[in-house]
Design a protein around this motif. Structure first.
Motif: not given
Length: 269
Positions: A168-193
């Motif tokens: 569950l910790t590994i899963y939470a890390d992955v989801i947290g990084i995806v959430g960070s990517w969503l947060g970055v794209n609020i102001k910028d336009d950055v691809s997930l890759t």
């Protein structure tokens, strides 16, 4: 004036005595849990292992926790990104944002938040379930029928939490990084890759392994405390609620202590 000072002294002494009793009670619980662990390990190697019950508990732990951890992981990633971005923009270091958030989530936020959520969700569930079994004398019936309740009820649950919390910790890390990517794209336009490449360019081997190892200890603490509190619940119906509440409080405190020790050990490496 003398009467007021006397009342203040009485209140102060009462407060410190209550705090003292809480500390004493907490350390007694820790000692009892360690003794309980010794008994559990003894039964683990002297009795047949309940594999079916182990897989059942693994499924229940994952099924109960994955939704809440998903929501929490996304929110953690979003909040860390949104709060960290303005200072980095001021210093012209926005490119460091993915790596900084990834390290924060992998090393500390992911394991600790996941463990605390599971302490509240799983630890209380185990305490209430085993406490109700104690109140309704189901555990006593198992002992009378020559069935070892520790082998059937405790060992599968503790091992299941020990195995599932790291997953569950590994899963939470992955989801947290995806959430960070969503947060970055609020102001910028950055691809997930591109975001993932920037994030993991800053992550080293020493960031991954200690966090993964300490999550096993987190799982063992949650399982041990939850089972101990429920298995040793009192006879009244109110003891079920007491066991569930006490399991959450004691497990949460122990998780913070284990994390503190783990951080100090990691710092020495």
């Amino acid at each position: 004036m003398t009467s007021l000072q006397t009342n203040n002294n009485v209140i102060k002494n009462t407060f410190f005595n209550n705090v003292k009793q809480k500390f004493i009670s907490f350390f007694i619980d820790v000692a009892d849990v360690m003794s309980y662990l010794k008994n559990m390990i003894k039964n683990l190697f002297s009795s047949p292992f309940e594999l079916k019950e182990f897989f059942k508990q693994c499924y229940q732990i994952g099924n109960k926790s994955v939704g809440l951890i998903s929501i929490t992981g996304i929110i953690i990633g979003l909040v860390l990104t949104i709060q960290s971005r303005p200072p980095l923009v001021e210093f012209g270091a926005v490119a460091m944002l993915p790596g900084m958030v990834a390290i924060s989530i992998i090393r500390e936020m992911g394991p600790v938040i996941t463990a605390l959520i599971c302490a509240g969700k799983i630890g209380s569930s185990m305490g209430a379930e085993l406490g109700s079994m104690r109140v309704t004398e189901q555990i006593d019936a198992m002992e009378v029928s020559n069935t070892n309740p520790v082998n059937f009820l405790i060992i599968p649950r503790v091992l299941a939490t020990t195995v599932m919390i790291p997953i569950l910790t590994i899963y939470a890390d992955v989801i947290g990084i995806v959430g960070s990517w969503l947060g970055v794209n609020i102001k910028d336009d950055v691809s997930l890759t591109l975001f993932i490449n920037q994030a993991f360019n800053s992550v080293e081997f020493i960031d991954l392994i200690p966090a993964f190892i300490k999550s096993f200890f987190f799982g063992a603490v949650i399982g041990l405390v939850g089972c101990y509190k429920g298995f040793n619940a009192g006879r009244g119906t109110e003891s079920v609620g007491v066991a569930a509440n006490s399991a959450v409080v004691t497990a949460s405190l122990l998780l913070i202590i284990v994390d503190l020790v783990a951080v100090q050990i990691t710092d020495l490496l």
